[in-house]
Design a protein around this motif. Structure first.
Motif, short mmCIF file in Angstrom:
data_model
loop_
_atom_site.label_atom_id
_atom_site.label_comp_id
_atom_site.label_asym_id
_atom_site.label_seq_id
_atom_site.Cartn_x
_atom_site.Cartn_y
_atom_site.Cartn_z
N HIS A 152 -14.30 1.35 -10.21
CA HIS A 152 -15.10 0.12 -10.25
C HIS A 152 -14.51 -0.95 -9.33
CE1 HIS A 152 -17.20 1.94 -13.61
NE2 HIS A 152 -16.05 2.10 -14.24
N GLU A 153 -14.11 -0.54 -8.13
CA GLU A 153 -13.55 -1.47 -7.15
C GLU A 153 -14.63 -1.85 -6.14
OE1 GLU A 153 -10.25 0.55 -5.42
OE2 GLU A 153 -8.93 0.22 -7.14
N PRO A 154 -14.76 -3.13 -5.82
CA PRO A 154 -15.77 -3.52 -4.82
C PRO A 154 -15.33 -3.27 -3.39
CG PRO A 154 -14.60 -5.46 -5.63
CD PRO A 154 -14.10 -4.29 -6.44
N TYR A 155 -14.05 -3.00 -3.18
CA TYR A 155 -13.54 -2.82 -1.82
C TYR A 155 -12.37 -1.85 -1.86
CZ TYR A 155 -10.84 -3.95 2.41
OH TYR A 155 -10.13 -3.87 3.57
N ARG A 156 -12.38 -0.85 -0.98
CA ARG A 156 -11.30 0.13 -0.93
C ARG A 156 -11.28 0.74 0.46
NH1 ARG A 156 -8.64 2.86 -5.26
NH2 ARG A 156 -7.56 4.77 -4.62
N THR A 157 -10.30 0.38 1.27
CA THR A 157 -10.15 0.93 2.61
C THR A 157 -8.68 1.22 2.86
OG1 THR A 157 -9.73 -1.16 3.77
CG2 THR A 157 -12.05 -0.56 3.41
N MET A 158 -8.40 1.96 3.92
CA MET A 158 -7.01 2.25 4.23
C MET A 158 -6.25 1.00 4.66
SD MET A 158 -4.54 4.29 4.12
CE MET A 158 -5.26 5.92 3.82
N ILE A 159 -6.90 0.11 5.42
CA ILE A 159 -6.24 -1.15 5.76
C ILE A 159 -5.94 -1.94 4.49
CG2 ILE A 159 -6.69 -3.45 6.72
CD1 ILE A 159 -7.69 -2.17 9.23
N GLY A 160 -6.86 -1.90 3.52
CA GLY A 160 -6.61 -2.56 2.25
C GLY A 160 -5.42 -1.97 1.52
N HIS A 161 -5.31 -0.64 1.49
CA HIS A 161 -4.15 0.01 0.86
C HIS A 161 -2.86 -0.40 1.56
CE1 HIS A 161 -6.43 2.43 -1.85
NE2 HIS A 161 -6.97 3.20 -0.93
N MET A 162 -2.88 -0.40 2.89
CA MET A 162 -1.68 -0.77 3.64
C MET A 162 -1.25 -2.19 3.31
SD MET A 162 -0.17 1.45 5.58
CE MET A 162 -0.49 3.14 6.05
N ARG A 163 -2.20 -3.10 3.31
CA ARG A 163 -1.85 -4.49 3.03
C ARG A 163 -1.29 -4.63 1.62
NH1 ARG A 163 -7.16 -6.79 6.26
NH2 ARG A 163 -6.09 -7.04 8.27
N HIS A 164 -1.88 -3.94 0.66
CA HIS A 164 -1.42 -4.03 -0.72
C HIS A 164 -0.01 -3.46 -0.89
CE1 HIS A 164 -1.97 -3.91 -5.19
NE2 HIS A 164 -1.11 -2.91 -5.06
N GLU A 165 0.22 -2.26 -0.38
CA GLU A 165 1.52 -1.62 -0.58
C GLU A 165 2.62 -2.30 0.23
OE1 GLU A 165 1.85 0.17 -3.01
OE2 GLU A 165 -0.19 0.84 -3.40
N ILE A 166 2.32 -2.73 1.44
CA ILE A 166 3.32 -3.46 2.21
C ILE A 166 3.61 -4.80 1.54
CG2 ILE A 166 3.80 -4.58 4.43
CD1 ILE A 166 2.23 -2.34 5.79
N ALA A 167 2.63 -5.38 0.87
CA ALA A 167 2.87 -6.63 0.14
C ALA A 167 3.92 -6.44 -0.95
CB ALA A 167 1.57 -7.14 -0.48
N HIS A 168 3.91 -5.28 -1.61
CA HIS A 168 4.97 -4.99 -2.59
C HIS A 168 6.33 -4.99 -1.90
CE1 HIS A 168 2.73 -4.17 -6.22
NE2 HIS A 168 1.97 -3.26 -5.64
N MET A 169 6.39 -4.38 -0.71
CA MET A 169 7.65 -4.34 0.02
C MET A 169 8.09 -5.75 0.43
SD MET A 169 9.20 -4.33 3.24
CE MET A 169 10.78 -3.72 3.78
N LEU A 170 7.13 -6.59 0.84
CA LEU A 170 7.46 -7.96 1.20
C LEU A 170 8.00 -8.73 0.00
CD1 LEU A 170 4.38 -8.74 3.46
CD2 LEU A 170 6.72 -8.35 4.22
N TRP A 171 7.42 -8.48 -1.19
CA TRP A 171 7.95 -9.12 -2.40
C TRP A 171 9.40 -8.70 -2.61
CZ3 TRP A 171 10.46 -7.92 -6.82
CH2 TRP A 171 10.51 -8.90 -7.81
#
Length: 320
Positions: A152-171
């Motif tokens: 039930h996600e309105p948006y799901r792309t590979m660029i979206g995955h990259m931004r999300h997972e790299i954001a964890h690394m940035l944290w």
């Protein structure tokens, strides 16, 4: 994303080009943020179509060098999916480079990527201690759409995955600073709360009834770590939308000609401009019967979180 000058003639180049319109080979130099017509090219150019330059002949480019594990090529569609995944990584790494992350002037740790193909068992994407694991199968549009609808996600792309997972690394990078964690906890909550228990509650009970007032997505409501990652990803979405319009389209919504969203210090202005732009772009998509390019609402609380992430990502790579 910017639009780039052709180094050997008239016209422009887009970020993923490997040649000019007349067929002259070119490659992207991420340090100069420009295309060049001369090698050395990345060692992955012929394998997955990487269009970045390398530091020396036979070497990987700056982005491909971050990949520690490549997918098992015997798995069907692994190579084309890997190519799309690396292209998304290059896009996001270059975005973050506008704030000096992972460039030579950044003295901190770079992310390490495990790019895995899926056999009978799905790959669990995530981040741990600087290592980002990505399922390249998510580059397949059918699989991505199936999972987007199932979750039930309105948006799901590979660029979206990259931004999300790299954001964890940035944290993880920012958490090494003495001044970050208290500020983070005041805005997002205490990340020391049991993560697995939080995910079990989220998938078992769903998000809070009032989640839209406090979070950008339902997943962001699961745990402070996910709230940060979703918010950081959305900040990158919105900044890059503004940058793409400023570079290639132009709009009355832009503050002034040649405005650089990555240089904008006022997060509220950036968000305000981005919202005005996505309303128009969403309307264009609807005219073609397509889904909204940015199907999200920004509550006041979500905007404060976006401004917080904006502040830390703009200054974090230089340790200011």
């Amino acid at each position: 994303m910017q639009v780039f000058a052709n180094p050997v003639g008239p016209g422009v180049l887009w970020f993923d080009n490997t040649a000019t319109a007349d067929g002259t080979p070119v490659a992207y130099d991420p340090q100069a943020r420009a295309f060049v017509p001369v090698p050395p090219y990345c060692a992955n150019r012929e394998i997955i179509g990487c269009n970045w330059i390398a530091p020396e002949p036979g070497a990987f480019c700056r982005s491909c060098a971050m990949t520690a594990l490549a997918p098992e090529t015997s798995i069907p569609n692994a190579v084309p999916n890997w190519a799309k995944t690396e292209a998304a990584k290059r896009w996001v790494i270059d975005n973050l480079g506008r704030w000096h992350w992972f460039r030579p002037e950044d003295s901190g740790t770079r992310p390490v990527f495990n790019m895995l193909a899926e056999g009978p068992t799905p790959v669990l994407m995530g981040h741990a201690d600087g290592v980002v694991t990505i399922s390249v199968a998510e580059a397949d549009p059918v699989l991505s759409t199936t999972r987007r609808e199932a979750l039930h996600e309105p948006y799901r792309t590979m660029i979206g995955h990259m931004r999300h997972e790299i954001a964890h690394m940035l944290w993880w990078r920012l958490s090494l600073r003495a001044d970050f964690l208290d500020a983070f906890r005041s805005m997002f909550g205490d990340e020391r709360a049991d993560y697995q228990a939080a995910l079990q509650r989220h998938y078992g009970n769903g998000p809070p009834v009032d989640w839209r007032q406090h979070y950008l997505t339902t997943y962001a409501s699961a745990h402070p770590h996910e709230d940060w990652a979703e918010t950081a990803a959305h900040l990158l979405h919105l900044t890059d939308i503004c940058d793409s319009v400023a570079a290639g389209l132009g709009s009355a919504e832009l503050p002034y000609p040649r405005w650089d969203p990555y240089a904008e210090s006022d997060a509220r202005k950036l968000i305000r401009v981005a919202v005005g732009l996505v309303v128009g772009v969403n309307h264009i998509n609807r005219s073609m019967g397509l889904s909204d390019v940015y199907p999200f609402m920004l509550s006041e609380t979500a905007q404060r979180k976006l401004a917080f992430v904006h502040d830390w990502l703009r200054r974090g790579a230089h340790g200011r």
